[in-house]
Design an enzyme around this catalytic site. Sequence first.
Site, PDB file in Angstrom:
ATOM      1  N   ASN A   1       0.866  -1.186   0.000  1.00 55.13           N
ATOM      2  CA  ASN A   1       0.000   0.000   0.000  1.00 55.13           C
ATOM      3  C   ASN A   1       0.897   1.229   0.000  1.00 55.13           C
ATOM      4  OD1 ASN A   1      -2.906   1.057   0.406  1.00 55.13           O
ATOM      5  ND2 ASN A   1      -1.710   2.237   1.873  1.00 55.13           N
TER       6      ASN A   1
ATOM      7  N   GLU B   1      -0.895  -0.453  -5.285  1.00 54.27           N
ATOM      8  CA  GLU B   1      -0.883   0.923  -5.799  1.00 54.27           C
ATOM      9  C   GLU B   1       0.398   1.218  -6.590  1.00 54.27           C
ATOM     10  OE1 GLU B   1      -4.060   2.576  -2.556  1.00 54.27           O
ATOM     11  OE2 GLU B   1      -1.955   2.624  -2.064  1.00 54.27           O
TER      12      GLU B   1
ATOM     13  N   ASP C   1      -3.317  22.359   7.038  1.00 51.15           N
ATOM     14  CA  ASP C   1      -3.858  21.257   6.225  1.00 51.15           C
ATOM     15  C   ASP C   1      -4.496  21.759   4.944  1.00 51.15           C
ATOM     16  OD1 ASP C   1      -4.483  18.651   5.529  1.00 51.15           O
ATOM     17  OD2 ASP C   1      -5.010  18.115   7.568  1.00 51.15           O
TER      18      ASP C   1
HETATM   19  C1  FMN Z   1       0.131  15.902  -0.162  1.00 54.57           C
HETATM   20  C2  FMN Z   1      -0.698  14.929   0.594  1.00 54.57           C
HETATM   21  C3  FMN Z   1      -0.525  14.790   1.963  1.00 54.57           C
HETATM   22  C4  FMN Z   1      -1.267  13.850   2.677  1.00 54.57           C
HETATM   23  N1  FMN Z   1      -1.024  13.676   4.002  1.00 54.57           N
HETATM   24  C5  FMN Z   1      -1.599  12.636   4.647  1.00 54.57           C
HETATM   25  C6  FMN Z   1      -1.244  12.335   6.000  1.00 54.57           C
HETATM   26  O1  FMN Z   1      -0.448  13.033   6.617  1.00 54.57           O
HETATM   27  N2  FMN Z   1      -1.798  11.242   6.569  1.00 54.57           N
HETATM   28  C7  FMN Z   1      -2.676  10.429   5.911  1.00 54.57           C
HETATM   29  O2  FMN Z   1      -3.092   9.421   6.477  1.00 54.57           O
HETATM   30  N3  FMN Z   1      -3.086  10.726   4.666  1.00 54.57           N
HETATM   31  C8  FMN Z   1      -2.564  11.791   4.007  1.00 54.57           C
HETATM   32  N4  FMN Z   1      -2.916  12.069   2.723  1.00 54.57           N
HETATM   33  C9  FMN Z   1      -4.005  11.327   2.100  1.00 54.57           C
HETATM   34  C10 FMN Z   1      -3.593   9.969   1.640  1.00 54.57           C
HETATM   35  O3  FMN Z   1      -2.406   9.953   0.866  1.00 54.57           O
HETATM   36  C11 FMN Z   1      -4.713   9.384   0.788  1.00 54.57           C
HETATM   37  O4  FMN Z   1      -5.872   9.373   1.518  1.00 54.57           O
HETATM   38  C12 FMN Z   1      -4.380   8.003   0.342  1.00 54.57           C
HETATM   39  O5  FMN Z   1      -4.995   7.813  -0.862  1.00 54.57           O
HETATM   40  C13 FMN Z   1      -4.885   6.922   1.224  1.00 54.57           C
HETATM   41  O6  FMN Z   1      -4.530   5.741   0.560  1.00 54.57           O
HETATM   42  P1  FMN Z   1      -4.976   4.318   1.094  1.00 54.57           P
HETATM   43  O7  FMN Z   1      -6.439   4.427   1.378  1.00 54.57           O
HETATM   44  O8  FMN Z   1      -4.644   3.429  -0.042  1.00 54.57           O
HETATM   45  O9  FMN Z   1      -4.158   4.055   2.291  1.00 54.57           O
HETATM   46  C14 FMN Z   1      -2.223  13.058   1.999  1.00 54.57           C
HETATM   47  C15 FMN Z   1      -2.409  13.209   0.631  1.00 54.57           C
HETATM   48  C16 FMN Z   1      -1.658  14.133  -0.070  1.00 54.57           C
HETATM   49  C17 FMN Z   1      -1.878  14.264  -1.544  1.00 54.57           C
END
Ligand code: FMN
Length: 436
Positions: free
Chosen positions: A140, A201, A247
Amino acid sequence: MGLRTFIEMLDKNGELARIRTPVSTEYEMAGIINALGEAPVYFENVKESNYPVVAGLVSSKERICRSMGITKEQLLPKLLSAIQNPIPPQVVEEGACQEVVEADVDLTKLPIMRYTERDGGKYIASAVAIIKDPESGARNMCFHRLMLKDKNHFVARIVENRGTDTALKKAGGELEIAFCIGNSTATLLAAATTLPMGVDELGMANALEKSDLVKCKTVDIEVPADCEFVLEGWITKEKASEGPFLDLTGIVDRERQQPIVEINCITHRQNPIYQTILAGKNEHKFLMGMPKEPTIFAEVSKVCDCKDVYITPGGCSWLHAVVQIRKQNADDGKKAIAAAFKGHGSLKHCVIVDEDINIYDPHDVEWAIATRFQADKNAVILSNQPGSSLDPSGDLSEGKKATTAKAGLDATAPLVSTGKGFKKVDYMKVDLTKYK
Ligand SMILES: Cc1cc2nc3c(=O)[nH]c(=O)nc-3n(C[C@H](O)[C@H](O)[C@H](O)COP(=O)(O)O)c2cc1C
């Protein structure tokens, strides 16, 4: 194309601002990137670090497309196809990201930024985390912002019930992890996408653009071979205060107890480039919202003829979407609203418009609402829905999933004209060069 090729292309075209004046990672760097409107910039001389910093590479849809060698129109179908048909990446023996191996870890040598005076510490906001599900072994990829704690520790923000958190719980609270900094756009977009559990992914990234992997030196994880830095380590059972931090909404996210991550090994390219992004600004927004456009598109396409989807920057690139359909049945607009909410769980407001509306022009969308929408007939209002933890107006009580009200506006014209007319009248097109 990879990060370096894109940087070279921008540089050749004179589109990369090169800053040679020494710049501090404490507030100054963020201030400059912001003042440049997030145009591509390369800081050659960083006061607190020997590594150069690049920013603004994916700060607009147009730049994101150029970095992948495609047009704006090709982006949504390309993302959708990569989501639906990931291609298993090849694991190769050697990767540029391991040209230098540093077992003696000192994270303070990295050009980690302090963004604003309100932040709880120095932060990496551009790190892509890769973990493996302890049961299935499935990889992931996700972004996790990292607050620097000391030479070999961060506190990581790990949002509940997503890929990393789910794997962490299965593993009993400790899990190997690798953070990649300085990534191709394909990797960044795939990291921001949520695919069904067990779907790789990194395979989505590889389907967007060939992305070979290399095995990490100290953990059982594979990472993109061409990234700039890899921080290898593990999520510990210990927690510490994380935040506050700016954020996506441009508002400060609160402090929380979050897991401490220990870093055992850093690998990097020769002369690596540290990629940064501004929290709460365009790069953060586009990366976050854009991968939701194909998932909304796919759901809306199941109920009517969907033409395009735009997650709007005004809605923090997360909470609002405009959906364009070719209306064939009277209830297509309302069906599209329900499908859009299904396609993106955090969506709070959506507007459904016809094909003649430019969904990228907020004035045109507002025009459709002004002339084609009646609130007592064409709105769908839902209470107490699962919402986004980023929206401060929702119910964000501790210990439960955020809840919110949602609204969908069907701003499509009725199929049978009532005689009032729903089309804009335009003037004759003229060629002004003929008139002196
Ligand atoms: C620039 C950026 C920063 C992010 N920061 C966080 C973070 O600090 N913690 C988090 O859990 N998700 C964060 N996200 C969101 C996750 O990357 C996003 O929800 C991700 O698709 C989750 O993937 P998953 O469901 O496959 O684990 C961020 C996304 C971006 C684009």
